[in-house]
Design a protein around this motif. Sequence first.
Motif, PDB file in Angstrom:
ATOM      1  N   ASN A 174       2.268   2.230  -3.167  1.00 36.23           N
ATOM      2  CA  ASN A 174       1.333   2.893  -4.076  1.00 36.23           C
ATOM      3  C   ASN A 174       1.506   4.408  -4.050  1.00 36.23           C
ATOM      4  O   ASN A 174       0.994   5.116  -4.911  1.00 36.23           O
ATOM      5  CB  ASN A 174      -0.110   2.576  -3.683  1.00 36.23           C
ATOM      6  CG  ASN A 174      -0.519   1.182  -4.111  1.00 36.23           C
ATOM      7  OD1 ASN A 174       0.035   0.648  -5.070  1.00 36.23           O
ATOM      8  ND2 ASN A 174      -1.477   0.603  -3.403  1.00 36.23           N
ATOM      9  N   LEU A 175       2.157   4.889  -3.019  1.00 34.33           N
ATOM     10  CA  LEU A 175       2.298   6.345  -2.882  1.00 34.33           C
ATOM     11  C   LEU A 175       3.518   6.895  -3.607  1.00 34.33           C
ATOM     12  O   LEU A 175       3.741   8.103  -3.619  1.00 34.33           O
ATOM     13  CB  LEU A 175       2.357   6.726  -1.396  1.00 34.33           C
ATOM     14  CG  LEU A 175       1.043   6.498  -0.641  1.00 34.33           C
ATOM     15  CD1 LEU A 175       1.229   6.737   0.837  1.00 34.33           C
ATOM     16  CD2 LEU A 175      -0.045   7.419  -1.184  1.00 34.33           C
TER      17      LEU A 175
ATOM     18  N   LYS B 212       0.838  -1.208   0.000  1.00 34.42           N
ATOM     19  CA  LYS B 212       0.000   0.000   0.000  1.00 34.42           C
ATOM     20  C   LYS B 212       0.870   1.255   0.000  1.00 34.42           C
ATOM     21  O   LYS B 212       0.604   2.206  -0.736  1.00 34.42           O
ATOM     22  CB  LYS B 212      -0.919   0.034   1.225  1.00 34.42           C
ATOM     23  CG  LYS B 212      -1.778  -1.194   1.419  1.00 34.42           C
ATOM     24  CD  LYS B 212      -2.940  -1.213   0.472  1.00 34.42           C
ATOM     25  CE  LYS B 212      -3.835  -2.426   0.707  1.00 34.42           C
ATOM     26  NZ  LYS B 212      -4.546  -2.816  -0.505  1.00 34.42           N
ATOM     27  N   VAL B 213       1.890   1.228   0.839  1.00 33.19           N
ATOM     28  CA  VAL B 213       2.733   2.424   0.933  1.00 33.19           C
ATOM     29  C   VAL B 213       3.451   2.667  -0.400  1.00 33.19           C
ATOM     30  O   VAL B 213       3.629   3.801  -0.825  1.00 33.19           O
ATOM     31  CB  VAL B 213       3.728   2.307   2.106  1.00 33.19           C
ATOM     32  CG1 VAL B 213       4.708   3.471   2.106  1.00 33.19           C
ATOM     33  CG2 VAL B 213       2.971   2.269   3.431  1.00 33.19           C
TER      34      VAL B 213
ATOM     35  N   GLU C 272       1.821  15.003   6.720  1.00 37.66           N
ATOM     36  CA  GLU C 272       0.554  14.462   6.216  1.00 37.66           C
ATOM     37  C   GLU C 272       0.771  13.095   5.591  1.00 37.66           C
ATOM     38  O   GLU C 272      -0.054  12.189   5.738  1.00 37.66           O
ATOM     39  CB  GLU C 272      -0.077  15.434   5.210  1.00 37.66           C
ATOM     40  CG  GLU C 272      -0.566  16.707   5.887  1.00 37.66           C
ATOM     41  CD  GLU C 272      -1.360  17.611   4.953  1.00 37.66           C
ATOM     42  OE1 GLU C 272      -1.126  17.551   3.725  1.00 37.66           O
ATOM     43  OE2 GLU C 272      -2.205  18.368   5.444  1.00 37.66           O
ATOM     44  N   MET C 273       1.910  12.978   4.905  1.00 38.04           N
ATOM     45  CA  MET C 273       2.263  11.680   4.337  1.00 38.04           C
ATOM     46  C   MET C 273       2.431  10.660   5.471  1.00 38.04           C
ATOM     47  O   MET C 273       1.911   9.549   5.405  1.00 38.04           O
ATOM     48  CB  MET C 273       3.567  11.831   3.535  1.00 38.04           C
ATOM     49  CG  MET C 273       4.028  10.582   2.858  1.00 38.04           C
ATOM     50  SD  MET C 273       2.896  10.025   1.579  1.00 38.04           S
ATOM     51  CE  MET C 273       3.326  11.109   0.228  1.00 38.04           C
TER      52      MET C 273
ATOM     53  N   ALA D 286      -2.548   1.137  10.471  1.00 37.10           N
ATOM     54  CA  ALA D 286      -3.663   0.817  11.357  1.00 37.10           C
ATOM     55  C   ALA D 286      -4.695  -0.088  10.693  1.00 37.10           C
ATOM     56  O   ALA D 286      -5.449  -0.775  11.387  1.00 37.10           O
ATOM     57  CB  ALA D 286      -4.328   2.117  11.829  1.00 37.10           C
ATOM     58  N   THR D 287      -4.741  -0.105   9.372  1.00 39.78           N
ATOM     59  CA  THR D 287      -5.708  -1.006   8.738  1.00 39.78           C
ATOM     60  C   THR D 287      -5.255  -2.456   8.850  1.00 39.78           C
ATOM     61  O   THR D 287      -6.047  -3.370   8.675  1.00 39.78           O
ATOM     62  CB  THR D 287      -5.910  -0.694   7.228  1.00 39.78           C
ATOM     63  OG1 THR D 287      -4.647  -0.833   6.567  1.00 39.78           O
ATOM     64  CG2 THR D 287      -6.458   0.692   7.002  1.00 39.78           C
TER      65      THR D 287
ATOM     66  N   GLU E 223      -2.214   5.571   9.088  1.00 36.95           N
ATOM     67  CA  GLU E 223      -3.559   5.031   8.891  1.00 36.95           C
ATOM     68  C   GLU E 223      -3.523   3.711   8.121  1.00 36.95           C
ATOM     69  O   GLU E 223      -4.310   2.805   8.390  1.00 36.95           O
ATOM     70  CB  GLU E 223      -4.449   6.041   8.162  1.00 36.95           C
ATOM     71  CG  GLU E 223      -4.667   7.358   8.908  1.00 36.95           C
ATOM     72  CD  GLU E 223      -5.320   7.178  10.274  1.00 36.95           C
ATOM     73  OE1 GLU E 223      -5.894   6.096  10.521  1.00 36.95           O
ATOM     74  OE2 GLU E 223      -5.249   8.108  11.099  1.00 36.95           O
ATOM     75  N   ILE E 224      -2.606   3.636   7.160  1.00 35.47           N
ATOM     76  CA  ILE E 224      -2.443   2.385   6.414  1.00 35.47           C
ATOM     77  C   ILE E 224      -2.001   1.266   7.368  1.00 35.47           C
ATOM     78  O   ILE E 224      -2.533   0.149   7.332  1.00 35.47           O
ATOM     79  CB  ILE E 224      -1.368   2.554   5.307  1.00 35.47           C
ATOM     80  CG1 ILE E 224      -1.807   3.588   4.288  1.00 35.47           C
ATOM     81  CG2 ILE E 224      -1.054   1.216   4.650  1.00 35.47           C
ATOM     82  CD1 ILE E 224      -2.983   3.209   3.459  1.00 35.47           C
TER      83      ILE E 224
ATOM     84  N   ARG F 121       1.060  10.734   8.344  1.00 37.80           N
ATOM     85  CA  ARG F 121      -0.243  10.412   8.937  1.00 37.80           C
ATOM     86  C   ARG F 121      -0.993   9.392   8.080  1.00 37.80           C
ATOM     87  O   ARG F 121      -1.594   8.450   8.596  1.00 37.80           O
ATOM     88  CB  ARG F 121      -1.071  11.682   9.088  1.00 37.80           C
ATOM     89  CG  ARG F 121      -2.383  11.402   9.770  1.00 37.80           C
ATOM     90  CD  ARG F 121      -2.972  12.629  10.401  1.00 37.80           C
ATOM     91  NE  ARG F 121      -4.194  12.263  11.113  1.00 37.80           N
ATOM     92  CZ  ARG F 121      -5.155  13.122  11.371  1.00 37.80           C
ATOM     93  NH1 ARG F 121      -5.042  14.384  11.006  1.00 37.80           N
ATOM     94  NH2 ARG F 121      -6.235  12.740  12.018  1.00 37.80           N
ATOM     95  N   SER F 122      -0.929   9.581   6.763  1.00 39.15           N
ATOM     96  CA  SER F 122      -1.653   8.633   5.910  1.00 39.15           C
ATOM     97  C   SER F 122      -1.021   7.244   6.022  1.00 39.15           C
ATOM     98  O   SER F 122      -1.727   6.236   5.998  1.00 39.15           O
ATOM     99  CB  SER F 122      -1.697   9.133   4.467  1.00 39.15           C
ATOM    100  OG  SER F 122      -0.416   9.106   3.891  1.00 39.15           O
TER     101      SER F 122
END
Lengths: 362, 270
Positions: B212-213, B209-210, B257-258, B267-268, B264-265, B260-261
């Motif tokens: 993907n950024l 997921k990360v 902000e990066m 945390a999923t 959150e990833i 923080r996102s």
Amino acid sequence: MTFGPAVGNVGMYVAREMLISVPEDQRQTYLRMVEEISDLKYQLGVEVARQLPRLLVEGDSERVARYLSQVREVAATGWKSGVEVAKQLPDLYDAPDETLAGAYVDIVSQATAGPPEDTETAQLATELGDLERELREMEPKVKRAQELRTQLAARDRRDEKRRKHAVELASALPPILARLRPRYRPPYLDLVRQVAAADPEASLEAADTLLDLLNGERVSPEGAAEWVERGLDVLERNKEVGRGYFRLGSKYSLQVLEELKEGLALKSVARVLKLYATALSGQEIAIRGTNEMQAVDVFGVDHIILPPEMHFFEDDASNFTAYKVATAHGAGRIEFGTYRFSLEDIPETVERLRARYSEESR
Amino acid sequence: MAVESQKVEDFRLTKEPYYLPLGNEIELFESAYNARLPVMLKGPTGCGKTRFVEHMSWRLKRTLVTVACHEDLTASDLVGKYTLRGDETVWQDGPLTTAVKSGGIAYLDEVVEARKDTTVVIHPLTDDRRILPLEKKGEIVSAPEDFMLVISYNPGYQSVLKDLKHSTKQRFVAIEFDYPPPDLEESILKAEAGIDDDTASKLVKIGEKVRNLRTHGLDEGVSTRLLVYAGQLIQGGVEPIAACEATICKPITDDLEMQRSIVEIIATQF
Ligand SMILES: Nc1ncnc2c1ncn2[C@@H]1O[C@H](COP(=O)(O)OP(=O)(O)O)[C@@H](O)[C@H]1O
Ligand SMILES: [Mg+2]
């Protein structure tokens, strides 16, 4: 016989024996004469009522008239002298020298009246009278002056307090400004200036509270302006209550704030959500507010539409979670092409997730 | 250089370094070695390039001299220089010279980072001359048959100032690396960190997921190396979310902000 009401007040001074000693045909005259003389002074009536029967018995009506006029003459200069003269005169009438009574009356009259008033005394009396009248007229002014003196002293004390609070404000503001986010500084200063103009003490409270409200993004600058405006109304009505308002110490103040409070603004978290959605789905995703719907056609990239503000919860953390849940669903929809999610489900979903996570963390 | 006084024997690997092949890189490398061709390993940091070279040096039974290149690294640092020892001036071989003389593998890691003049010594080694001129000493060392030059290069770092010249790039056989596919990365995490299937699978998902950024503000995705670190911390008893924040989130970006996102990833998964 009775004298009943016919004799009126005279009954008060005329003893029964006196009236009996008056010849019957002259009794009415006797009572009238006593009544007339007692109009001058009650004590005169008493003495005249005592002496008159003796003169009336003599049958000399001229002497009676002379007696009454001479008593009146002396009484006019002083009633006490009149009473004494009324008592002595009948005996003096019996004296061989007929001029004796007249001279006696003159001496007593003159002695009682004293010398005629001189012009200087009269002037002094007039002047005093004028002054006394003026003094009476001054009285309300003196009272007003005293009132004003007290009021001004109170104002001076208040001004001193005001200056003291202004000094406190002068030292408190710079560190607050340093802590305040730069973009909030101009609106902040404007608001503090308004409150300070009304009451520096209240502005000290407002300075602190506004720092927290703006920095904590609990209200927008516009919301803060509205909160201050309503507080100024309160302050105008009552300084103490107004200060409490600006300290956030009144129920009304909190209520106004609650009314003005913004939820979590989408724009403040949009980038985090965008990155989150992009990471989850593996494709570029844009976050748009429902207020930008009309532009959707031209977005060109996949997008998730969210409300511009999230109000479901009290705290921003929960509101962020709500956004996140909505975003995750949106990302899922984009990634797998399904859409089974509505905004109304957010509070329930968040509660469920929270319950799950708090259970797990135990 | 720290390697100056070391013996060549120090560079011979005795134990097999664990390496899980992702494709045909082992065959490619062996072929290049047999054909006396220099090799360039391309790929983001932490995806196994160094480990691969170590593995190949063990496999080919060659010594391995690794030079981590940096912006102050000059040609003489690589080749060697005269130094004062008492009253005498003594020639001291640099690591590249050591490797050439011993006929092992010379690995110049992140070669773009080095000073431009280093290419001067690299070029004659990479064409069919296979020589290393020791200019200051007035000597030329011919590379033995079994010498091999390997460089690594991270295309993600490209900038006008820091890119390999085309004349350099075109002298190498390129083997491309990227983050391993999920199932292989999971195996690597389990082998390297000793974590269970579930944790490995979660870490791999976070990594995916990360990554993907990348191109959305992240220069590089989270590397396999960082996922291994996360696994090692978790295995060592650190709470998973904290372990991931320390190894996955914080190191790769300073953008709050990066970060923080990414939290959150994480945390999923945990
Ligand atoms: N294919 C692989 N097989 C085994 N371990 C690997 C592999 N890819 C990455 N790793 C792990 O990742 C870590 C970092 O790899 P490394 O070779 O140092 O990366 P690079 O040199 O590309 O920056 C290694 O220490 C190893 O634990
Ligand atoms: Mg490396």
